[in-house]
Design a protein around this motif. Structure first.
Motif, PDB file in Angstrom:
ATOM      1  N   VAL A 254      43.818  40.252  38.754  1.00 45.40           N
ATOM      2  CA  VAL A 254      43.557  39.690  37.434  1.00 45.40           C
ATOM      3  C   VAL A 254      42.051  39.473  37.299  1.00 45.40           C
ATOM      4  O   VAL A 254      41.304  39.574  38.276  1.00 45.40           O
ATOM      5  CB  VAL A 254      44.301  38.350  37.224  1.00 45.40           C
ATOM      6  N   VAL A 255      41.618  39.189  36.089  1.00 41.24           N
ATOM      7  CA  VAL A 255      40.228  38.808  35.840  1.00 41.24           C
ATOM      8  C   VAL A 255      40.227  37.373  35.321  1.00 41.24           C
ATOM      9  O   VAL A 255      40.830  37.082  34.281  1.00 41.24           O
ATOM     10  CB  VAL A 255      39.550  39.740  34.817  1.00 41.24           C
ATOM     11  N   LEU A 256      39.592  36.482  36.061  1.00 40.99           N
ATOM     12  CA  LEU A 256      39.433  35.103  35.609  1.00 40.99           C
ATOM     13  C   LEU A 256      38.145  35.005  34.803  1.00 40.99           C
ATOM     14  O   LEU A 256      37.126  35.582  35.184  1.00 40.99           O
ATOM     15  CB  LEU A 256      39.362  34.149  36.799  1.00 40.99           C
ATOM     16  N   PHE A 257      38.184  34.267  33.683  1.00 43.67           N
ATOM     17  CA  PHE A 257      36.939  34.080  32.935  1.00 43.67           C
ATOM     18  C   PHE A 257      36.832  32.648  32.430  1.00 43.67           C
ATOM     19  O   PHE A 257      37.825  32.018  32.072  1.00 43.67           O
ATOM     20  CB  PHE A 257      36.807  35.096  31.795  1.00 43.67           C
ATOM     21  N   ASP A 258      35.602  32.164  32.468  1.00 42.07           N
ATOM     22  CA  ASP A 258      35.266  30.821  32.002  1.00 42.07           C
ATOM     23  C   ASP A 258      34.645  30.968  30.617  1.00 42.07           C
ATOM     24  O   ASP A 258      33.494  31.393  30.496  1.00 42.07           O
ATOM     25  CB  ASP A 258      34.279  30.176  32.977  1.00 42.07           C
ATOM     26  N   PRO A 259      35.372  30.638  29.538  1.00 38.98           N
ATOM     27  CA  PRO A 259      34.850  30.867  28.187  1.00 38.98           C
ATOM     28  C   PRO A 259      33.708  29.939  27.798  1.00 38.98           C
ATOM     29  O   PRO A 259      33.015  30.200  26.816  1.00 38.98           O
ATOM     30  CB  PRO A 259      36.080  30.630  27.302  1.00 38.98           C
ATOM     31  N   ASP A 260      33.491  28.869  28.566  1.00 40.70           N
ATOM     32  CA  ASP A 260      32.378  27.965  28.272  1.00 40.70           C
ATOM     33  C   ASP A 260      31.063  28.483  28.848  1.00 40.70           C
ATOM     34  O   ASP A 260      30.011  28.363  28.220  1.00 40.70           O
ATOM     35  CB  ASP A 260      32.658  26.569  28.830  1.00 40.70           C
ATOM     36  N   ARG A 261      31.114  29.053  30.054  1.00 37.94           N
ATOM     37  CA  ARG A 261      29.889  29.507  30.726  1.00 37.94           C
ATOM     38  C   ARG A 261      29.693  31.016  30.656  1.00 37.94           C
ATOM     39  O   ARG A 261      28.690  31.530  31.143  1.00 37.94           O
ATOM     40  CB  ARG A 261      29.903  29.060  32.187  1.00 37.94           C
ATOM     41  N   ALA A 262      30.654  31.739  30.080  1.00 37.93           N
ATOM     42  CA  ALA A 262      30.567  33.201  29.966  1.00 37.93           C
ATOM     43  C   ALA A 262      30.438  33.855  31.340  1.00 37.93           C
ATOM     44  O   ALA A 262      29.621  34.744  31.559  1.00 37.93           O
ATOM     45  CB  ALA A 262      29.412  33.612  29.065  1.00 37.93           C
ATOM     46  N   ILE A 263      31.261  33.382  32.280  1.00 35.87           N
ATOM     47  CA  ILE A 263      31.297  33.912  33.641  1.00 35.87           C
ATOM     48  C   ILE A 263      32.697  34.467  33.894  1.00 35.87           C
ATOM     49  O   ILE A 263      33.697  33.904  33.432  1.00 35.87           O
ATOM     50  CB  ILE A 263      30.985  32.802  34.672  1.00 35.87           C
ATOM     51  N   GLU A 264      32.778  35.560  34.658  1.00 34.02           N
ATOM     52  CA  GLU A 264      34.079  36.125  34.994  1.00 34.02           C
ATOM     53  C   GLU A 264      34.062  36.631  36.430  1.00 34.02           C
ATOM     54  O   GLU A 264      32.995  36.782  37.046  1.00 34.02           O
ATOM     55  CB  GLU A 264      34.440  37.270  34.041  1.00 34.02           C
ATOM     56  N   ALA A 265      35.251  36.903  36.967  1.00 36.23           N
ATOM     57  CA  ALA A 265      35.350  37.428  38.330  1.00 36.23           C
ATOM     58  C   ALA A 265      36.710  38.087  38.513  1.00 36.23           C
ATOM     59  O   ALA A 265      37.713  37.657  37.933  1.00 36.23           O
ATOM     60  CB  ALA A 265      35.169  36.318  39.360  1.00 36.23           C
ATOM     61  N   ASP A 266      36.736  39.127  39.336  1.00 34.72           N
ATOM     62  CA  ASP A 266      38.002  39.737  39.729  1.00 34.72           C
ATOM     63  C   ASP A 266      38.683  38.840  40.756  1.00 34.72           C
ATOM     64  O   ASP A 266      38.016  38.152  41.548  1.00 34.72           O
ATOM     65  CB  ASP A 266      37.758  41.120  40.330  1.00 34.72           C
ATOM     66  N   ALA A 267      40.008  38.846  40.753  1.00 30.54           N
ATOM     67  CA  ALA A 267      40.752  38.017  41.699  1.00 30.54           C
ATOM     68  C   ALA A 267      42.065  38.698  42.056  1.00 30.54           C
ATOM     69  O   ALA A 267      42.621  39.465  41.261  1.00 30.54           O
ATOM     70  CB  ALA A 267      41.016  36.633  41.108  1.00 30.54           C
ATOM     71  N   GLU A 268      42.552  38.405  43.258  1.00 29.52           N
ATOM     72  CA  GLU A 268      43.834  38.943  43.728  1.00 29.52           C
ATOM     73  C   GLU A 268      44.807  37.794  43.954  1.00 29.52           C
ATOM     74  O   GLU A 268      44.437  36.756  44.519  1.00 29.52           O
ATOM     75  CB  GLU A 268      43.641  39.720  45.029  1.00 29.52           C
ATOM     76  N   ILE A 269      46.043  37.978  43.514  1.00 27.76           N
ATOM     77  CA  ILE A 269      47.063  36.947  43.692  1.00 27.76           C
ATOM     78  C   ILE A 269      47.513  36.940  45.149  1.00 27.76           C
ATOM     79  O   ILE A 269      47.939  37.963  45.691  1.00 27.76           O
ATOM     80  CB  ILE A 269      48.256  37.200  42.761  1.00 27.76           C
ATOM     81  N   THR A 270      47.416  35.768  45.788  1.00 28.07           N
ATOM     82  CA  THR A 270      47.760  35.657  47.209  1.00 28.07           C
ATOM     83  C   THR A 270      49.029  34.848  47.455  1.00 28.07           C
ATOM     84  O   THR A 270      49.606  34.926  48.544  1.00 28.07           O
ATOM     85  CB  THR A 270      46.600  35.013  47.984  1.00 28.07           C
ATOM     86  N   ALA A 271      49.455  34.061  46.479  1.00 33.32           N
ATOM     87  CA  ALA A 271      50.682  33.275  46.649  1.00 33.32           C
ATOM     88  C   ALA A 271      51.198  32.851  45.282  1.00 33.32           C
ATOM     89  O   ALA A 271      50.417  32.583  44.366  1.00 33.32           O
ATOM     90  CB  ALA A 271      50.432  32.048  47.521  1.00 33.32           C
ATOM     91  N   ILE A 272      52.523  32.797  45.168  1.00 32.31           N
ATOM     92  CA  ILE A 272      53.171  32.331  43.944  1.00 32.31           C
ATOM     93  C   ILE A 272      54.319  31.421  44.345  1.00 32.31           C
ATOM     94  O   ILE A 272      55.176  31.804  45.148  1.00 32.31           O
ATOM     95  CB  ILE A 272      53.722  33.506  43.105  1.00 32.31           C
ATOM     96  N   ASP A 273      54.322  30.195  43.814  1.00 36.11           N
ATOM     97  CA  ASP A 273      55.480  29.334  44.022  1.00 36.11           C
ATOM     98  C   ASP A 273      55.934  28.791  42.673  1.00 36.11           C
ATOM     99  O   ASP A 273      55.455  29.223  41.629  1.00 36.11           O
ATOM    100  CB  ASP A 273      55.179  28.212  45.028  1.00 36.11           C
TER     101      ASP A 273
END
Length: 242
Positions: free
Chosen positions: A39-58
């Protein structure tokens, strides 16, 4: 082909992280993502984003491994403030969505003489959520600031009459067209637009705008709905800024 799912978060930092309740529900239940999905996480306040991988789901949360943050890929080319007279809530919701998709930096709800009602307390928070969701859907890396509703004269002084800002008051009776006025401006100039309610701005409100230094301009002879004016104006700015 669509890219990875974009997920708005309060802060983007490299390393292991647990998404908050809303983001976790959005990823796991709404989109049914699985371990190893990206997924791509993004911070709409600071205009920063990063790629991320899901490692756990509960049942309550989703964990991710976040890569190095970066400046968001898609950001508006110039600062634009929309001072929009309030109207029925569903119409203003649509205006906020359009303004976000078309690159507004700030939306200021203004209470004009002919506005229909006054927004309820907490409405600005709702509009902010709508803006963030619109940013997620369109791929924008930030979301416009949403001010609390205020009187038009105060809003003009705060956001449209400052040094370095070219302000415009949209008036269908104005002789000067908006297009040539925009084309004369350098692309880095900050812009502000005052858009009245469906009944239009009153003569006193137009006078307040022009006295503050805003140019009185028109989109042409046709009578447009308030939400149409927003899309027309910001669409023109978007095209001229590319």
């Amino acid at each position: 082909m669509r890219g990875p799912l974009r997920v708005p978060v309060a802060r983007v930092e490299a390393g292991a992280s647990i998404l908050d309740e809303d983001a976790s529900r959005y990823v796991a239940r709404v989109h049914r993502k699985r371990l190893g999905d990206r997924v791509v996480l993004f911070d709409p306040d600071r205009a920063i984003e990063a790629d991320a991988e899901i490692t756990a789901i509960d049942r309550a949360s989703v964990s991710v491994l976040v890569e190095a943050p970066r400046v968001a890929t898609f950001l508006p080319a110039r600062r634009v403030t929309l001072l929009q007279a309030t109207c029925k809530s569903d119409k203003f919701d649509a205006i906020v969505r359009d303004a976000t998709e078309l690159g507004a930096s700030r939306v200021v709800p203004v209470v004009a003489e002919r506005s229909v009602g006054r927004p309820a307390d907490g409405r600005a928070a709702r509009w902010r959520r709508i803006a963030v969701e619109a940013a997620r859907q369109c791929g924008r890396g930030d979301a416009p600031a949403i001010s609390s509703p205020m009187e038009l004269a105060e809003a003009v002084q705060l956001f449209a009459a400052g040094e370095g800002v070219s302000g415009f008051c949209l008036d269908p009776m104005a002789d000067a067209p908006l297009g040539p006025a925009l084309r004369r401006l350098a692309p880095e100039v900050e812009l502000a637009f005052v858009v009245g309610p469906e009944g239009g701005l009153s003569p006193a409100e137009i006078e307040a705008c022009t006295s503050a230094g805003l140019a009185r301009v028109s989109l042409g002879p046709l009578t447009l709905r308030a939400e149409t004016v927003c899309a027309a104006v910001l669409g023109a700015v978007l095209m001229l800024s590319r």
